[in-house]
Design a protein around this motif. Structure first.
Motif, PDB file in Angstrom:
ATOM      1  N   LYS A  44       0.822  -1.222   0.000  1.00  0.00           N
ATOM      2  CA  LYS A  44       0.000   0.000   0.000  1.00  0.00           C
ATOM      3  C   LYS A  44       0.855   1.270   0.000  1.00  0.00           C
ATOM      4  CE  LYS A  44      -4.583  -0.781   2.101  1.00  0.00           C
ATOM      5  NZ  LYS A  44      -5.330  -0.035   1.100  1.00  0.00           N
ATOM      6  N   ASP A  47       1.204   1.695  -3.643  1.00  0.00           N
ATOM      7  CA  ASP A  47      -0.044   1.631  -4.419  1.00  0.00           C
ATOM      8  C   ASP A  47      -1.230   1.626  -3.450  1.00  0.00           C
ATOM      9  OD1 ASP A  47      -2.222   1.138  -5.984  1.00  0.00           O
ATOM     10  OD2 ASP A  47      -1.423  -0.673  -6.935  1.00  0.00           O
ATOM     11  N   SER A  49      -4.227   1.602  -3.915  1.00  0.00           N
ATOM     12  CA  SER A  49      -5.420   0.840  -4.309  1.00  0.00           C
ATOM     13  C   SER A  49      -5.347  -0.640  -3.913  1.00  0.00           C
ATOM     14  CB  SER A  49      -5.626   0.945  -5.830  1.00  0.00           C
ATOM     15  OG  SER A  49      -4.694   0.130  -6.505  1.00  0.00           O
ATOM     16  N   SER A  55      -5.619  -7.113  -6.766  1.00  0.00           N
ATOM     17  CA  SER A  55      -4.192  -6.773  -6.661  1.00  0.00           C
ATOM     18  C   SER A  55      -3.350  -8.024  -6.482  1.00  0.00           C
ATOM     19  CB  SER A  55      -3.935  -5.878  -5.439  1.00  0.00           C
ATOM     20  OG  SER A  55      -5.027  -5.050  -5.141  1.00  0.00           O
TER      21      SER A  55
END
Ligand code: ZN
Length: 510
Positions: A44, A47, A49, A55
Motif C-alpha cells: 500500500k 499503491d 489501491s 491486486s
C-alpha cells in the motif's frame, strides 16, 4: 476433459505443497494473519489501491510468494448476496493467470455470518471455474491447456466431492449449451452425452429412429420436419435414467429443450435475430448437467428420468407452418401459432411421456427447462424463472429450489401461473384444443413467459393432475432465457449452466 478439481486444503497444508499463489476473496482483508497484513501495508505504500481493487503482491508467507487480493466490495447492503464471492473469483482468474501462477489456492475471508453466506467458499470455487472455463471448440483446437488452470486448491470447509460433482455437471451444461451448431448437432450432442455418462450409473438411450420419433413425439417431429432430409441434422431424443440404491423415496422427471439451431422455421428470424441461436439448447444442457452432477454423487433413494429433445428448427419446403393442427402424444390438438415458438412443441411430447411414467412413481416431481422466451429475459434478467403448478407449490418443491438458489448463489425467481395464461392458450375453434403461441414477440406479449407453461400443462395432459385430482403431480417450468448465458448475451456470452447449482442444492445436498 480438463477439470479444475478442488483439492480441499487446510491453511497449514498450503505451505507444504507446490501451490504457487494464494487468492483471498472478501469484503476486506483485516482478518488475515500479521505476516499477510505486513505485506499488504508494504504494498500500500506505493499503491494505495491495494486491497481495494484486484491486486497481486509479493508476500513471503504466501505459496509461491504470490498473494492475490480479490475484493468483493461491501456485503452489508440489503441486496448483497453470496454471488459477490462468485463474481470476485471469476474475475480474478485472468489476473492470476497473467501473474504466471499455475497452481493457485483459493480462500475466503471476512464472510458475513448467517445462513445466506454459508456457501461463500463453494460459490467462490464455482466462480473460479466459470472464469477458467473455455469452450469445447477452443479446447478441441488448442488442447486442454487453453484453460489457465487444471487444478485449484480450496482452503477451508467445503465438501469436495459435492462441489466437484456439481462443477462436473456445470461443465457438461456449458459445453452442450455453448457449442456451435455443427459440432453440437443433435447426433453429436447425443454422442457427447454418451461420452459424458460413460462409466457412471446413468444409462443413456438415444431415440433417433424416424418411425419411433413420429410415433412417440409427433409435435417434436413437426419442428424437425425440415431436418429429416439432412443426415447430420436429424433429430434425437436422449433419455437419461438413474436409479439410486435402496428404496426409492423421490422421483425426478426432467425435460430439456435442445434446439441445436433455431432459424425460427417458416416464421424466420430476420433483422439479425438469428445469431446466437445455437444456444437454444441451454435447457437440455442444464438437464444433462444436473444429471451429471447426480452421477458423481450416486445418491441413495433417488430416481431420475430425463429426456433431452435435440432438434434443429430448420426452414425448407417441408417445414411446418403456422395454422397447421398437429395432434400431440396426449391426443391434444395443437394449432400452430408461430413456428418460432418451437421449444414448447419439442418439450410437450416428452413431458407427456414422463407424466405417464410419473403417475406410478414414488414422490414424483416434473420439470421442463428451456431457453424459452425473450420475455423471461426481460422480466427476470439473470434469474431463472420458475413457473410452478399448484401441487409443486403446495408440496414445497418450488420453495426448495428457491431456497437452494439463494443459499448456493444461483439466481432463481418465482413466476406464479395464473388463469390468464390458460385463457391465452385455449383453442379458438372446434378444430383445435390449444393454440401454441400468439404472433408477436414474447418480449412484448403480456405474460409472455408464463403462458407457455399453461400450454405445456394442457398438451402434456398435466391438467388432469392438478391439486384436486386423484393423482396430483408437481410440475415446474423453468425458463432460463435470461440466466443461461453471462450478461444475457446469446451470441457471445459464456454459458452460465443455470440452474444446475440451484437444482443440485435442492435435490442432492443431503
Ligand atoms: Zn424459436
Amino acid at each position: 476433459m480438463a477439470l479444475a478439481a478442488p483439492e480441499v486444503l487446510t491453511f497449514e497444508a498450503l505451505e507444504g505443497g507446490d501451490w504457487d499463489a494464494l487468492i483471498v476473496i472478501g469484503p476486506n482483508f483485516s482478518e488475515l494473519d500479521s505476516d499477510y497484513q505486513a505485506a499488504i501495508q508494504n504494498a500500500k505504500m506505493f499503491d494505495a489501491s491495494v486491497g481495494e481493487t484486484l491486486s497481486v503482491l509479493s508476500c513471503e508467507v504466501a505459496p509461491g510468494n504470490r498473494l492475490l487480493l480479490a475484493p468483493t466490495g461491501p456485503l452489508d447492503r440489503d441486496y448483497d448476496d453470496v454471488r459477490r464471492f462468485y463474481d470476485a473469483a471469476r474475475e480474478a482468474v485472468a489476473r492470476v493467470a497473467a501473474s504466471g501462477a499455475k497452481k493457485p489456492a483459493l480462500m475466503v475471508t471476512a464472510v458475513p455470518t448467517g445462513a445466506l453466506w454459508n456457501k461463500a467458499l463453494a460459490s467462490a470455487y464455482f466462480g473460479f471455474n466459470q472464469g477458467n472455463y473455455e469452450s469445447l471448440e477452443a479446447r478441441e483446437h488448442h488442447g486442454d491447456d487453453v484453460e489457465p488452470f487444471a487444478t485449484v486448491g480450496v482452503v477451508g470447509n467445503v465438501d469436495p466431492s459435492f462441489v466437484k460433482s456439481i462443477e462436473a455437471g456445470r461443465r457438461v451444461a456449458r459445453d452442450i449449451c455453448g457449442t456451435e451448431p455443427e459440432r453440437m448437432s443433435p447426433k453429436r450432442a447425443a454422442e457427447y452425452c454418451q461420452e459424458a455418462f460413460a462409466g457412471t450409473s446413468v444409462s443413456v438411450q438415444v431415440i433417433d429412429d424416424r418411425m419411433q420419433l413420429e410415433h412417440e413425439y409427433p409435435l417434436l417431429c413437426a419442428v424437425a420436419r425440415a431436418s429429416f432430409e439432412v443426415e447430420k441434422q436429424l433429430p434425437a431424443v436422449v433419455r437419461l435414467e438413474f436409479e439410486g440404491e435402496g428404496p426409492i423415496e423421490e422421483s425426478i422427471f426432467l425435460v430439456g429443450k435442445g434446439i441445436t439451431y433455431d432459424t425460427g422455421g417458416a416464421d424466420l428470424k430476420t433483422g439479425g435475430h438469428m445469431a446466437g441461436m445455437s444456444r437454444d439448447k441451454g435447457g437440455a444442457a442444464a438437464v444433462a448437467g444436473f444429471v451429471k452432477a447426480l452421477a458423481g454423487l450416486n445418491p441413495k433413494g433417488v430416481k431420475v428420468v430425463a429426456e433431452l429433445a435435440f432438434v434443429r428448427n430448420n426452414i425448407d419446403n417441408f417445414a411446418f407452418v403456422a395454422d397447421e393442427i398437429i395432434t400431440g402424444r396426449s391426443g391434444v390438438r395443437v394449432r400452430i401459432g408461430n413456428t418460432d415458438a418451437e421449444g414448447r412443441l419439442v418439450m410437450a411430447d416428452p413431458l407427456a411421456k414422463l407424466t405417464e411414467e410419473a403417475v406410478s412413481a414414488t414422490n414424483p416431481s416434473l420439470y421442463t427447462i428451456a431457453t424459452l422466451t425473450g420475455h423471461a429475459a426481460l422480466a427476470k434478467g439473470p434469474y431463472a424463472a420458475l413457473v410452478p403448478n399448484k401441487p409443486a407449490m403446495s408440496k414445497g418443491y418450488v420453495q426448495r429450489i428457491l431456497d437452494a438458489g439463494e443459499s448456493w448463489g444461483d439466481g432463481v425467481e418465482l413466476s406464479p401461473s395464473r388463469r390468464e395464461d390458460f385463457d391465452f392458450i385455449r383453442g379458438r375453434t372446434k378444430a383445435d384444443d390449444v393454440l401454441s403461441s400468439n404472433n408477436g414477440p414474447s418480449a412484448t406479449t403480456v405474460r409472455g413467459h408464463q403462458f407457455p407453461m399453461a400450454f405445456l400443462v394442457a398438451v402434456a395432459g398435466l391438467d388432469k393432475h392438478g391439486q384436486n385430482s386423484d393423482t396430483p403431480l408437481p410440475y415446474t417450468h423453468i425458463d432460463i432465457a435470461g440466466s443461461g448465458v453471462e450478461g444475457g448475451n446469446w451470441q457471445h456470452g459464456k454459458p452460465s449452466a443455470s440452474p444446475v447449482i440451484a437444482l443440485a442444492g435442492a435435490f442432492l445436498d443431503k
